[in-house]
Design a protein around this motif. Structure first.
Motif, PDB file in Angstrom:
ATOM      1  N   ARG A  35       0.808  -1.221   0.000  1.00 50.27           N
ATOM      2  CA  ARG A  35       0.000   0.000   0.000  1.00 50.27           C
ATOM      3  C   ARG A  35       0.843   1.273   0.000  1.00 50.27           C
ATOM      4  NH1 ARG A  35      -4.315   2.753  -1.324  1.00 50.27           N
ATOM      5  NH2 ARG A  35      -5.260   3.906   0.359  1.00 50.27           N
ATOM      6  N   PHE A  36       1.874   1.319   0.830  1.00 51.17           N
ATOM      7  CA  PHE A  36       2.656   2.538   1.004  1.00 51.17           C
ATOM      8  C   PHE A  36       4.088   2.427   0.481  1.00 51.17           C
ATOM      9  CE2 PHE A  36      -0.575   2.701   4.417  1.00 51.17           C
ATOM     10  CZ  PHE A  36      -1.242   3.841   3.996  1.00 51.17           C
ATOM     11  N   LYS A  37       4.450   1.262  -0.036  1.00 49.32           N
ATOM     12  CA  LYS A  37       5.782   1.032  -0.620  1.00 49.32           C
ATOM     13  C   LYS A  37       6.918   1.246   0.370  1.00 49.32           C
ATOM     14  CE  LYS A  37       3.838   0.417  -4.650  1.00 49.32           C
ATOM     15  NZ  LYS A  37       2.753  -0.480  -4.471  1.00 49.32           N
ATOM     16  N   GLU A  38       6.626   0.971   1.647  1.00 50.21           N
ATOM     17  CA  GLU A  38       7.664   1.011   2.682  1.00 50.21           C
ATOM     18  C   GLU A  38       7.292   0.026   3.772  1.00 50.21           C
ATOM     19  OE1 GLU A  38       7.848   4.632   5.149  1.00 50.21           O
ATOM     20  OE2 GLU A  38       5.970   5.246   4.233  1.00 50.21           O
ATOM     21  N   GLU A  39       8.298  -0.495   4.448  1.00 49.46           N
ATOM     22  CA  GLU A  39       8.061  -1.467   5.513  1.00 49.46           C
ATOM     23  C   GLU A  39       7.718  -0.735   6.807  1.00 49.46           C
ATOM     24  OE1 GLU A  39       9.949  -5.677   6.832  1.00 49.46           O
ATOM     25  OE2 GLU A  39      11.349  -4.079   6.329  1.00 49.46           O
ATOM     26  N   LEU A  40       6.591  -1.097   7.391  1.00 53.74           N
ATOM     27  CA  LEU A  40       6.099  -0.437   8.601  1.00 53.74           C
ATOM     28  C   LEU A  40       5.699  -1.471   9.632  1.00 53.74           C
ATOM     29  CD1 LEU A  40       3.660   1.975   6.730  1.00 53.74           C
ATOM     30  CD2 LEU A  40       5.884   2.612   7.666  1.00 53.74           C
ATOM     31  N   THR A  41       5.697  -1.075  10.907  1.00 55.61           N
ATOM     32  CA  THR A  41       5.100  -1.908  11.949  1.00 55.61           C
ATOM     33  C   THR A  41       3.585  -1.701  11.900  1.00 55.61           C
ATOM     34  OG1 THR A  41       5.158  -0.184  13.629  1.00 55.61           O
ATOM     35  CG2 THR A  41       7.119  -1.594  13.445  1.00 55.61           C
ATOM     36  N   GLY A  42       2.849  -2.516  12.627  1.00 53.52           N
ATOM     37  CA  GLY A  42       1.396  -2.358  12.675  1.00 53.52           C
ATOM     38  C   GLY A  42       0.954  -0.966  13.104  1.00 53.52           C
ATOM     39  N   PRO A  43       1.510  -0.434  14.210  1.00 58.00           N
ATOM     40  CA  PRO A  43       1.116   0.908  14.634  1.00 58.00           C
ATOM     41  C   PRO A  43       1.466   1.991  13.602  1.00 58.00           C
ATOM     42  CG  PRO A  43       2.101  -0.251  16.474  1.00 58.00           C
ATOM     43  CD  PRO A  43       2.294  -1.112  15.246  1.00 58.00           C
ATOM     44  N   GLU A  44       2.611   1.861  12.943  1.00 54.35           N
ATOM     45  CA  GLU A  44       2.984   2.835  11.918  1.00 54.35           C
ATOM     46  C   GLU A  44       2.017   2.774  10.735  1.00 54.35           C
ATOM     47  OE1 GLU A  44       7.838   2.901  12.562  1.00 54.35           O
ATOM     48  OE2 GLU A  44       6.934   1.361  11.285  1.00 54.35           O
ATOM     49  N   TYR A  45       1.649   1.561  10.356  1.00 52.24           N
ATOM     50  CA  TYR A  45       0.694   1.346   9.260  1.00 52.24           C
ATOM     51  C   TYR A  45      -0.661   1.951   9.615  1.00 52.24           C
ATOM     52  CZ  TYR A  45      -1.863  -1.367   5.699  1.00 52.24           C
ATOM     53  OH  TYR A  45      -2.645  -1.766   4.646  1.00 52.24           O
ATOM     54  N   ALA A  46      -1.133   1.689  10.831  1.00 57.50           N
ATOM     55  CA  ALA A  46      -2.413   2.241  11.282  1.00 57.50           C
ATOM     56  C   ALA A  46      -2.364   3.765  11.313  1.00 57.50           C
ATOM     57  CB  ALA A  46      -2.763   1.690  12.665  1.00 57.50           C
ATOM     58  N   TYR A  47      -1.242   4.324  11.723  1.00 50.03           N
ATOM     59  CA  TYR A  47      -1.102   5.774  11.801  1.00 50.03           C
ATOM     60  C   TYR A  47      -1.217   6.428  10.419  1.00 50.03           C
ATOM     61  CZ  TYR A  47       0.580  10.432  12.884  1.00 50.03           C
ATOM     62  OH  TYR A  47       0.676  11.795  13.013  1.00 50.03           O
ATOM     63  N   LYS A  48      -0.703   5.761   9.390  1.00 49.50           N
ATOM     64  CA  LYS A  48      -0.834   6.289   8.023  1.00 49.50           C
ATOM     65  C   LYS A  48      -2.308   6.466   7.672  1.00 49.50           C
ATOM     66  CE  LYS A  48       3.458   6.095   6.193  1.00 49.50           C
ATOM     67  NZ  LYS A  48       4.110   7.115   5.415  1.00 49.50           N
ATOM     68  N   TYR A  49      -3.138   5.493   8.042  1.00 46.22           N
ATOM     69  CA  TYR A  49      -4.573   5.591   7.768  1.00 46.22           C
ATOM     70  C   TYR A  49      -5.235   6.639   8.663  1.00 46.22           C
ATOM     71  CZ  TYR A  49      -4.605   1.719   4.533  1.00 46.22           C
ATOM     72  OH  TYR A  49      -4.390   0.926   3.439  1.00 46.22           O
ATOM     73  N   GLU A  50      -4.772   6.746   9.903  1.00 43.64           N
ATOM     74  CA  GLU A  50      -5.302   7.768  10.800  1.00 43.64           C
ATOM     75  C   GLU A  50      -5.044   9.163  10.224  1.00 43.64           C
ATOM     76  OE1 GLU A  50      -4.856   9.315  15.412  1.00 43.64           O
ATOM     77  OE2 GLU A  50      -4.158   7.306  14.889  1.00 43.64           O
ATOM     78  N   GLU A  51      -3.862   9.371   9.667  1.00 44.42           N
ATOM     79  CA  GLU A  51      -3.550  10.651   9.021  1.00 44.42           C
ATOM     80  C   GLU A  51      -4.510  10.919   7.864  1.00 44.42           C
ATOM     81  OE1 GLU A  51       1.112  11.717   9.355  1.00 44.42           O
ATOM     82  OE2 GLU A  51       0.634  10.037   8.033  1.00 44.42           O
ATOM     83  N   GLN A  52      -4.791   9.898   7.068  1.00 40.87           N
ATOM     84  CA  GLN A  52      -5.722  10.055   5.944  1.00 40.87           C
ATOM     85  C   GLN A  52      -7.114  10.424   6.446  1.00 40.87           C
ATOM     86  OE1 GLN A  52      -5.688   6.578   3.450  1.00 40.87           O
ATOM     87  NE2 GLN A  52      -3.572   6.889   2.821  1.00 40.87           N
ATOM     88  N   VAL A  53      -7.565   9.754   7.495  1.00 39.20           N
ATOM     89  CA  VAL A  53      -8.880  10.034   8.077  1.00 39.20           C
ATOM     90  C   VAL A  53      -8.953  11.491   8.524  1.00 39.20           C
ATOM     91  CG1 VAL A  53     -10.323   9.545  10.111  1.00 39.20           C
ATOM     92  CG2 VAL A  53      -9.441   7.665   8.723  1.00 39.20           C
ATOM     93  N   GLU A  54      -7.927  11.951   9.220  1.00 41.99           N
ATOM     94  CA  GLU A  54      -7.921  13.334   9.701  1.00 41.99           C
ATOM     95  C   GLU A  54      -7.826  14.329   8.550  1.00 41.99           C
ATOM     96  OE1 GLU A  54      -5.573  14.224  13.081  1.00 41.99           O
ATOM     97  OE2 GLU A  54      -6.370  12.533  14.212  1.00 41.99           O
ATOM     98  N   ASN A  55      -6.990  14.050   7.554  1.00 40.53           N
ATOM     99  CA  ASN A  55      -6.844  14.952   6.406  1.00 40.53           C
ATOM    100  C   ASN A  55      -8.134  15.064   5.599  1.00 40.53           C
ATOM    101  OD1 ASN A  55      -4.174  15.588   7.011  1.00 40.53           O
ATOM    102  ND2 ASN A  55      -3.344  13.988   5.694  1.00 40.53           N
ATOM    103  N   LEU A  56      -8.907  13.998   5.549  1.00 38.59           N
ATOM    104  CA  LEU A  56     -10.172  14.011   4.816  1.00 38.59           C
ATOM    105  C   LEU A  56     -11.316  14.585   5.655  1.00 38.59           C
ATOM    106  CD1 LEU A  56      -9.940  10.531   3.070  1.00 38.59           C
ATOM    107  CD2 LEU A  56      -9.682  12.782   1.997  1.00 38.59           C
ATOM    108  N   GLY A  57     -11.073  14.780   6.942  1.00 38.87           N
ATOM    109  CA  GLY A  57     -12.108  15.321   7.815  1.00 38.87           C
ATOM    110  C   GLY A  57     -13.171  14.310   8.204  1.00 38.87           C
TER     111      GLY A  57
END
Length: 76
Positions: A35-57
């Motif tokens: 999805r993000f073309k980088e290796e992430l831990t579970g919390p880092e991966y979840a945070y990427k989606y949290e950022e998207q949720v906040e950016n989209l309002g």
């Protein structure tokens, strides 16, 4: 996906303190490669989606759990 398809009346409910569900417990790497073309831990991966949720309002509530939805669509 709902937002990308035009739905704007969205509320995410999360029973834990942070968004992400089980991913918060998966501290090993290996998430995000597709999805993000980088290796992430579970919390880092979840945070990427949290950022998207906040950016989209998109609205969300944490420490919340749905027990029932009435016929009038009231969440209990």
């Amino acid at each position: 996906a709902a937002y990308k398809n035009g739905v704007r009346d969205i509320l995410i409910l999360e029973r834990d303190e942070n968004l992400g569900g089980i991913l918060q417990q998966c501290i090993h790497p290996g998430f995000g490669l597709h999805r993000f073309k980088e290796e992430l831990t579970g919390p880092e991966y979840a945070y990427k989606y949290e950022e998207q949720v906040e950016n989209l309002g998109i609205k969300y509530e944490t420490q919340t759990m749905v027990l029932d939805v009435s016929d009038e669509k009231i969440i209990i």
